[in-house]
Design a protein around this motif. Structure first.
Motif, PDB file in Angstrom:
ATOM      1  N   LEU A  66      47.315  40.093  -5.348  1.00 34.04           N
ATOM      2  CA  LEU A  66      48.309  40.738  -4.485  1.00 34.04           C
ATOM      3  C   LEU A  66      49.514  41.209  -5.295  1.00 34.04           C
ATOM      4  CD1 LEU A  66      48.386  38.486  -1.291  1.00 34.04           C
ATOM      5  CD2 LEU A  66      47.272  40.689  -1.609  1.00 34.04           C
ATOM      6  N   VAL A  67      49.984  40.346  -6.191  1.00 33.17           N
ATOM      7  CA  VAL A  67      51.150  40.710  -6.996  1.00 33.17           C
ATOM      8  C   VAL A  67      50.822  41.912  -7.865  1.00 33.17           C
ATOM      9  CG1 VAL A  67      52.635  39.947  -8.895  1.00 33.17           C
ATOM     10  CG2 VAL A  67      52.193  38.431  -6.964  1.00 33.17           C
ATOM     11  N   GLU A  68      49.666  41.893  -8.496  1.00 37.39           N
ATOM     12  CA  GLU A  68      49.293  42.999  -9.368  1.00 37.39           C
ATOM     13  C   GLU A  68      49.125  44.300  -8.594  1.00 37.39           C
ATOM     14  OE1 GLU A  68      45.660  44.075 -12.310  1.00 37.39           O
ATOM     15  OE2 GLU A  68      46.505  42.060 -12.456  1.00 37.39           O
ATOM     16  N   GLU A  69      48.554  44.218  -7.402  1.00 35.82           N
ATOM     17  CA  GLU A  69      48.264  45.425  -6.627  1.00 35.82           C
ATOM     18  C   GLU A  69      49.469  45.946  -5.841  1.00 35.82           C
ATOM     19  OE1 GLU A  69      45.143  46.786  -3.130  1.00 35.82           O
ATOM     20  OE2 GLU A  69      44.746  44.983  -4.301  1.00 35.82           O
ATOM     21  N   TYR A  70      50.311  45.060  -5.322  1.00 40.63           N
ATOM     22  CA  TYR A  70      51.346  45.482  -4.381  1.00 40.63           C
ATOM     23  C   TYR A  70      52.783  45.380  -4.905  1.00 40.63           C
ATOM     24  CZ  TYR A  70      47.769  45.623  -0.785  1.00 40.63           C
ATOM     25  OH  TYR A  70      46.669  45.941  -0.055  1.00 40.63           O
ATOM     26  N   ARG A  71      52.988  44.824  -6.096  1.00 40.26           N
ATOM     27  CA  ARG A  71      54.359  44.641  -6.578  1.00 40.26           C
ATOM     28  C   ARG A  71      55.116  45.964  -6.673  1.00 40.26           C
ATOM     29  NH1 ARG A  71      56.529  44.927 -11.542  1.00 40.26           N
ATOM     30  NH2 ARG A  71      54.489  44.986 -12.515  1.00 40.26           N
ATOM     31  N   ALA A 131      48.994  31.928   2.433  1.00 38.80           N
ATOM     32  CA  ALA A 131      47.774  32.336   1.737  1.00 38.80           C
ATOM     33  C   ALA A 131      46.533  32.081   2.577  1.00 38.80           C
ATOM     34  CB  ALA A 131      47.660  31.610   0.401  1.00 38.80           C
ATOM     35  N   ASP A 132      46.528  31.001   3.367  1.00 34.53           N
ATOM     36  CA  ASP A 132      45.349  30.713   4.183  1.00 34.53           C
ATOM     37  C   ASP A 132      45.126  31.801   5.235  1.00 34.53           C
ATOM     38  OD1 ASP A 132      47.687  29.976   5.420  1.00 34.53           O
ATOM     39  OD2 ASP A 132      46.922  28.100   6.251  1.00 34.53           O
ATOM     40  N   ARG A 133      46.188  32.283   5.873  1.00 33.54           N
ATOM     41  CA  ARG A 133      46.046  33.348   6.878  1.00 33.54           C
ATOM     42  C   ARG A 133      45.628  34.660   6.226  1.00 33.54           C
ATOM     43  NH1 ARG A 133      50.748  34.421  10.915  1.00 33.54           N
ATOM     44  NH2 ARG A 133      51.967  34.285   9.015  1.00 33.54           N
ATOM     45  N   LEU A 134      46.186  34.965   5.071  1.00 37.33           N
ATOM     46  CA  LEU A 134      45.859  36.216   4.390  1.00 37.33           C
ATOM     47  C   LEU A 134      44.415  36.225   3.898  1.00 37.33           C
ATOM     48  CD1 LEU A 134      49.134  36.745   2.356  1.00 37.33           C
ATOM     49  CD2 LEU A 134      48.423  37.914   4.446  1.00 37.33           C
ATOM     50  N   ALA A 135      43.922  35.085   3.413  1.00 38.76           N
ATOM     51  CA  ALA A 135      42.551  35.009   2.919  1.00 38.76           C
ATOM     52  C   ALA A 135      41.552  35.110   4.064  1.00 38.76           C
ATOM     53  CB  ALA A 135      42.333  33.706   2.161  1.00 38.76           C
ATOM     54  N   ALA A 136      41.945  34.723   5.277  1.00 39.30           N
ATOM     55  CA  ALA A 136      41.034  34.758   6.420  1.00 39.30           C
ATOM     56  C   ALA A 136      40.661  36.191   6.797  1.00 39.30           C
ATOM     57  CB  ALA A 136      41.668  34.050   7.620  1.00 39.30           C
ATOM     58  N   PRO A 172      41.233  39.779   4.919  1.00 36.52           N
ATOM     59  CA  PRO A 172      41.799  40.618   3.857  1.00 36.52           C
ATOM     60  C   PRO A 172      42.217  42.020   4.313  1.00 36.52           C
ATOM     61  CG  PRO A 172      39.813  39.520   3.093  1.00 36.52           C
ATOM     62  CD  PRO A 172      39.914  39.266   4.559  1.00 36.52           C
ATOM     63  N   SER A 173      41.657  42.525   5.409  1.00 36.76           N
ATOM     64  CA  SER A 173      42.023  43.873   5.862  1.00 36.76           C
ATOM     65  C   SER A 173      43.447  43.926   6.406  1.00 36.76           C
ATOM     66  CB  SER A 173      41.042  44.345   6.939  1.00 36.76           C
ATOM     67  OG  SER A 173      41.164  43.553   8.112  1.00 36.76           O
ATOM     68  N   LYS A 174      44.029  42.776   6.733  1.00 36.51           N
ATOM     69  CA  LYS A 174      45.382  42.739   7.290  1.00 36.51           C
ATOM     70  C   LYS A 174      46.453  42.409   6.243  1.00 36.51           C
ATOM     71  CE  LYS A 174      43.894  41.487  11.909  1.00 36.51           C
ATOM     72  NZ  LYS A 174      43.970  40.532  13.002  1.00 36.51           N
ATOM     73  N   ILE A 175      46.049  42.285   4.979  1.00 40.07           N
ATOM     74  CA  ILE A 175      47.001  41.893   3.937  1.00 40.07           C
ATOM     75  C   ILE A 175      48.097  42.942   3.750  1.00 40.07           C
ATOM     76  CG2 ILE A 175      47.261  41.497   1.461  1.00 40.07           C
ATOM     77  CD1 ILE A 175      44.608  40.004   1.529  1.00 40.07           C
ATOM     78  N   ALA A 176      47.717  44.204   3.555  1.00 39.29           N
ATOM     79  CA  ALA A 176      48.721  45.246   3.297  1.00 39.29           C
ATOM     80  C   ALA A 176      49.691  45.398   4.472  1.00 39.29           C
ATOM     81  CB  ALA A 176      48.046  46.575   2.978  1.00 39.29           C
ATOM     82  N   PRO A 177      49.220  45.525   5.706  1.00 37.62           N
ATOM     83  CA  PRO A 177      50.182  45.633   6.812  1.00 37.62           C
ATOM     84  C   PRO A 177      51.079  44.400   6.920  1.00 37.62           C
ATOM     85  CG  PRO A 177      47.983  46.219   7.578  1.00 37.62           C
ATOM     86  CD  PRO A 177      47.848  45.711   6.184  1.00 37.62           C
ATOM     87  N   TRP A 178      50.506  43.230   6.655  1.00 41.70           N
ATOM     88  CA  TRP A 178      51.296  41.988   6.722  1.00 41.70           C
ATOM     89  C   TRP A 178      52.400  42.013   5.666  1.00 41.70           C
ATOM     90  CZ3 TRP A 178      52.700  37.880   3.714  1.00 41.70           C
ATOM     91  CH2 TRP A 178      53.178  36.743   4.371  1.00 41.70           C
TER      92      TRP A 178
END
Length: 189
Positions: free
Chosen positions: A31-36, A69-74, A76-82
């Motif tokens: 996430l850090v590498e992709e979204y920082r 991290a547990d919610r985000l891993a559940a 992955p399609s909602k990571i960017a909007p979150w």
């Protein structure tokens, strides 16, 4: 990120999904590498170009991602909007906090602020200039007296002193420099 113990990440979510510490760490690194950079640009725009504050808020956003991290891993399609939603909320909170506090101002050093009402300073300055005038050449002194004490223009000073206007200008320039040097030497003695 390694400052947070791995045991803190292994907690379970409300739906029973447990993220292992190594999985959570790998997810956060990705996430850090992709979204920082994109988050930094997003926040810098929201904060009207305040780069340092944007960097701080990116870190806060990733800290919250670490905690969730547990919610985000559940899903992955909602990571960017979150991430963008959290970043926006963090920016709003930061701006509200700055508006709630009075702005920070630095007070001037009152020992260095000149006062116009201080008669003693005026007397000391007049004395220093008088001493310095005695140290410069008579030609320079005559030009300064005509122009600064008597308020004569360059043309008037030239007529009174019987010299060309260009000479008055030149002498005035060098006289002021000589006077500054002489005042500096009177202050140190």
């Amino acid at each position: 990120m390694s400052a947070v113990p791995n045991e803190a990440v292994g907690s379970s979510a409300s739906d029973g999904v447990v993220v292992e510490p190594s999985t959570a760490e790998a997810l956060l690194r990705q996430l850090v590498e992709e979204y920082r950079r994109p988050l930094h640009r997003f926040l810098a725009r929201l904060l009207l170009g305040q780069q340092e504050l944007a960097e701080d808020l990116v870190q806060e956003t990733f800290l919250r991602a670490w905690r969730n991290a547990d919610r985000l891993a559940a899903d992955p399609s909602k990571i960017a909007p979150w991430l963008y939603t959290v970043a926006r909320h963090v920016a709003i909170d930061a701006m509200r906090a700055r508006q709630a506090r009075p702005p920070e101002v630095s007070l001037p050093d009152l020992n260095r602020v000149p006062t116009t009402d201080d008669e003693m300073d005026r007397v000391v300055n007049v004395h220093a200039v008088r001493l310095a005038l005695g140290k410069i050449s008579p030609e320079h002194r005559a030009v300064l007296i005509e122009m600064y004490y008597r308020g004569a223009s360059v043309a008037e000073a030239a007529v009174r002193l019987g010299i060309p206007e260009g000479t008055v200008k030149s002498r005035a320039y060098y006289a002021v420099r000589a006077l500054h040097a002489a005042i500096g030497s009177t202050e140190s003695s």
